[in-house]
Design a protein around this motif. Structure first.
Motif, PDB file in Angstrom:
ATOM      1  N   SER A  95      26.868  68.307 -26.618  1.00 42.98           N
ATOM      2  CA  SER A  95      27.010  68.353 -28.077  1.00 42.98           C
ATOM      3  C   SER A  95      27.477  69.728 -28.533  1.00 42.98           C
ATOM      4  N   ALA A  96      27.038  70.783 -27.822  1.00 39.96           N
ATOM      5  CA  ALA A  96      27.480  72.129 -28.175  1.00 39.96           C
ATOM      6  C   ALA A  96      28.979  72.294 -27.931  1.00 39.96           C
ATOM      7  N   ALA A  97      29.493  71.705 -26.852  1.00 41.41           N
ATOM      8  CA  ALA A  97      30.934  71.780 -26.578  1.00 41.41           C
ATOM      9  C   ALA A  97      31.729  71.108 -27.686  1.00 41.41           C
ATOM     10  N   LEU A  98      31.247  69.975 -28.179  1.00 45.20           N
ATOM     11  CA  LEU A  98      31.910  69.292 -29.290  1.00 45.20           C
ATOM     12  C   LEU A  98      31.875  70.150 -30.549  1.00 45.20           C
ATOM     13  N   ALA A  99      30.738  70.802 -30.791  1.00 44.64           N
ATOM     14  CA  ALA A  99      30.598  71.650 -31.975  1.00 44.64           C
ATOM     15  C   ALA A  99      31.526  72.859 -31.903  1.00 44.64           C
ATOM     16  N   VAL A 100      31.625  73.482 -30.727  1.00 47.50           N
ATOM     17  CA  VAL A 100      32.511  74.639 -30.560  1.00 47.50           C
ATOM     18  C   VAL A 100      33.970  74.230 -30.760  1.00 47.50           C
ATOM     19  N   ALA A 101      34.366  73.103 -30.176  1.00 50.77           N
ATOM     20  CA  ALA A 101      35.749  72.637 -30.315  1.00 50.77           C
ATOM     21  C   ALA A 101      36.094  72.406 -31.781  1.00 50.77           C
ATOM     22  N   ALA A 102      35.180  71.778 -32.526  1.00 50.62           N
ATOM     23  CA  ALA A 102      35.427  71.544 -33.948  1.00 50.62           C
ATOM     24  C   ALA A 102      35.487  72.856 -34.710  1.00 50.62           C
ATOM     25  N   ALA A 103      34.590  73.781 -34.400  1.00 51.40           N
ATOM     26  CA  ALA A 103      34.550  75.059 -35.116  1.00 51.40           C
ATOM     27  C   ALA A 103      35.826  75.862 -34.902  1.00 51.40           C
ATOM     28  N   ILE A 104      36.318  75.890 -33.662  1.00 52.27           N
ATOM     29  CA  ILE A 104      37.532  76.656 -33.349  1.00 52.27           C
ATOM     30  C   ILE A 104      38.723  76.140 -34.146  1.00 52.27           C
ATOM     31  N   HIS A 105      38.796  74.822 -34.313  1.00 51.37           N
ATOM     32  CA  HIS A 105      39.964  74.237 -34.986  1.00 51.37           C
ATOM     33  C   HIS A 105      39.788  74.138 -36.507  1.00 51.37           C
ATOM     34  N   LEU A 106      38.543  74.092 -36.980  1.00 51.47           N
ATOM     35  CA  LEU A 106      38.310  73.910 -38.412  1.00 51.47           C
ATOM     36  C   LEU A 106      38.120  75.221 -39.157  1.00 51.47           C
ATOM     37  N   ALA A 107      37.513  76.210 -38.499  1.00 53.67           N
ATOM     38  CA  ALA A 107      37.228  77.484 -39.166  1.00 53.67           C
ATOM     39  C   ALA A 107      38.438  78.399 -39.073  1.00 53.67           C
ATOM     40  N   VAL A 108      39.514  78.015 -39.752  1.00 48.77           N
ATOM     41  CA  VAL A 108      40.758  78.793 -39.734  1.00 48.77           C
ATOM     42  C   VAL A 108      40.800  79.665 -40.988  1.00 48.77           C
ATOM     43  N   PRO A 109      40.990  80.988 -40.836  1.00 47.48           N
ATOM     44  CA  PRO A 109      41.036  81.863 -42.015  1.00 47.48           C
ATOM     45  C   PRO A 109      42.122  81.432 -42.984  1.00 47.48           C
ATOM     46  N   LYS A 110      41.806  81.464 -44.277  1.00 45.99           N
ATOM     47  CA  LYS A 110      42.778  81.088 -45.294  1.00 45.99           C
ATOM     48  C   LYS A 110      43.714  82.253 -45.588  1.00 45.99           C
ATOM     49  N   ARG A 111      44.976  81.921 -45.874  1.00 46.93           N
ATOM     50  CA  ARG A 111      45.950  82.954 -46.238  1.00 46.93           C
ATOM     51  C   ARG A 111      45.586  83.537 -47.604  1.00 46.93           C
ATOM     52  N   ARG A 112      45.828  84.816 -47.753  1.00 45.95           N
ATOM     53  CA  ARG A 112      45.612  85.441 -49.041  1.00 45.95           C
ATOM     54  C   ARG A 112      46.820  85.217 -49.942  1.00 45.95           C
ATOM     55  N   GLY A 113      46.569  85.292 -51.243  1.00 39.30           N
ATOM     56  CA  GLY A 113      47.658  85.120 -52.187  1.00 39.30           C
ATOM     57  C   GLY A 113      47.961  83.670 -52.476  1.00 39.30           C
ATOM     58  N   ARG A 114      49.071  83.444 -53.089  1.00 34.46           N
ATOM     59  CA  ARG A 114      49.461  82.095 -53.467  1.00 34.46           C
ATOM     60  C   ARG A 114      49.842  81.272 -52.240  1.00 34.46           C
ATOM     61  N   PRO A 115      49.512  79.965 -52.248  1.00 36.41           N
ATOM     62  CA  PRO A 115      49.896  79.128 -51.106  1.00 36.41           C
ATOM     63  C   PRO A 115      51.399  78.983 -51.003  1.00 36.41           C
ATOM     64  N   ARG A 116      51.883  78.892 -49.765  1.00 37.68           N
ATOM     65  CA  ARG A 116      53.317  78.725 -49.558  1.00 37.68           C
ATOM     66  C   ARG A 116      53.784  77.366 -50.055  1.00 37.68           C
TER      67      ARG A 116
END
Length: 291
Positions: A95-116
Motif C-alpha cells: 500500500s505504501a508503494a501505491l501511495a508513493v507512486a500516486a504522490a510522485i505523479h500528483l504532487a506536481v508544483p504549480k507554475r507561478r503567474g498566469r496559466p499558459r
C-alpha cells in the motif's frame, strides 16, 4: 527529495501533523521515499491504532529492518497475551508503494503567474460531418485509433486489450484523460490510459483480478517481488498510478470538477466497437453546482 505535498499524500496526513510529530519526537524529516514510508507507518500506528506518537516511532523503528515479505508480525502484546498489536508488513509495503507512486505523479508544483494558453499547434483535426458535428459513423474507428496511439514501452494493442478485459469482467469504466482527448480530436497521441471505474459491490475484487492478470504494479517506485492486488489494496488509494505490460495506466474512482463515477458516466458518450460499448468522457465536462 519529496515536497510537503508529496510527503502528506504518501503518509496520509496533513503537513501540520508531520511537523508536529517531528518536533515532539526529535526525529528529522529527511524527505526521502524511505523516510516517507517510515512516517506513514508511524501515522498508521498513531492515528489508525491510537498509540502515542512516541510509541508509534518506537514501533516503526522496530519494524524498519524486518523483511518486506515477512507477512504479519506481532509488534507487542499484554503480559497475559489477551491483547496484541500486529502489523502485516507485506501489505503495508504494497500500500505504501501505491501511495508513493500516486504522490510522485500528483504532487506536481504549480507554475507561478498566469496559466499558459493551450496551444492547438499539435492538436489533431476532428472528423467532421457535413452537418458540422463529429461524424457518428466514425466513432468506432476513432476509439480504436485513440487506444492504439497510446505510446510507451507497450505494444499498440495493450490499451485495447486492457479496456476489453475490464469490460469482459463485468466492470463499468469510463475512458478519460489523454485517450479521450485523442478520440475527440484535441490531441494526436496519448502517453497514459486514464480509466474511471466503479468499485461498488464486488467490483474491487474484479479490478484486482484484471490488474494482476496484466502484471500491473505501482509506476516509478520499487516493489517487493510478491506484490499483487486484492480488493483492499485497490480501494486504498484514490488514484492508482500503474504500469502494466509497458503501458502507463491511471485508475481513478472520480474526476475533479466532474464528480464520482456515476456523474462521470453521465458525462460520457457511448461508442460501440466489436460488440462492446465503450464510454468516453466528453471534453470540458464540469459538474453543475446544485442549489
Amino acid at each position: 527529495m519529496l515536497s510537503d505535498a508529496a510527503l502528506a499524500l504518501t503518509i496520509g496526513c496533513e503537513p501540520k501533523w508531520l511537523y508536529n510529530a517531528a518536533r515532539r519526537t526529535g526525529r528529522p524529516i529527511l524527505r526521502t521515499v524511505d523516510d516517507a514510508v517510515w512516517w506513514r507507518l508511524v501515522h498508521h500506528l498513531a492515528d489508525g491504532i491510537g498509540v502515542s506518537v512516541g510509541a508509534a516511532v518506537a514501533g516503526a523503528d522496530a519494524l524498519k529492518t524486518i523483511s518486506k515479505d515477512a507477512g504479519r508480525v506481532r509488534l507487542g502484546a499484554t503480559r497475559d497475551e489477551s491483547v496484541a498489536v500486529s502489523v502485516d508488513i507485506s501489505r503495508f509495503h504494497d500500500s505504501a508503494a501505491l501511495a508513493v507512486a500516486a504522490a510522485i505523479h500528483l504532487a506536481v508544483p504549480k507554475r507561478r503567474g498566469r496559466p499558459r494558453k493551450s496551444s492547438t499547434k499539435d492538436a489533431a483535426t476532428p472528423v467532421v460531418s457535413a452537418g458540422g458535428g463529429v461524424s457518428p459513423e466514425s466513432s468506432a474507428l476513432r476509439i480504436e485509433r485513440a487506444l492504439a496511439t497510446t505510446h510507451s514501452e507497450a505494444e499498440p494493442s495493450v490499451a485495447g486489450e486492457f479496456i476489453a478485459a475490464l469490460m469482459d469482467s463485468g466492470l463499468s469504466c469510463v475512458i478519460a484523460g489523454e485517450v479521450a482527448a485523442v478520440f475527440h480530436g484535441t490531441a494526436k497521441t496519448a502517453t497514459t490510459i486514464d480509466i474511471v471505474v466503479s468499485l461498488s459491490g464486488n467490483r474491487a475484487a474484479k479490478l484486482a483480478d484484471v490488474l494482476n492478470a496484466f502484471g500491473a504494479h505501482p509506476r516509478g517506485v520499487a516493489i517487493r517481488d510478491a506484490f499483487s492486488f486484492d480488493s483492499s489494496l485497490v480501494r486504498s488509494a484514490a488514484v492508482l498510478m500503474l504500469r502494466a505490460r509497458g503501458l502507463a495506466i491511471d485508475v481513478r474512482h472520480s474526476v475533479p470538477r466532474v464528480g464520482d463515477f456515476d456523474q462521470v458516466r453521465e458525462a460520457a458518450d457511448p461508442v460501440v466497437l466489436a460488440g462492446r460499448t465503450y464510454l468516453v468522457l466528453r471534453p470540458e465536462t464540469r459538474r453543475t453546482p446544485t442549489r
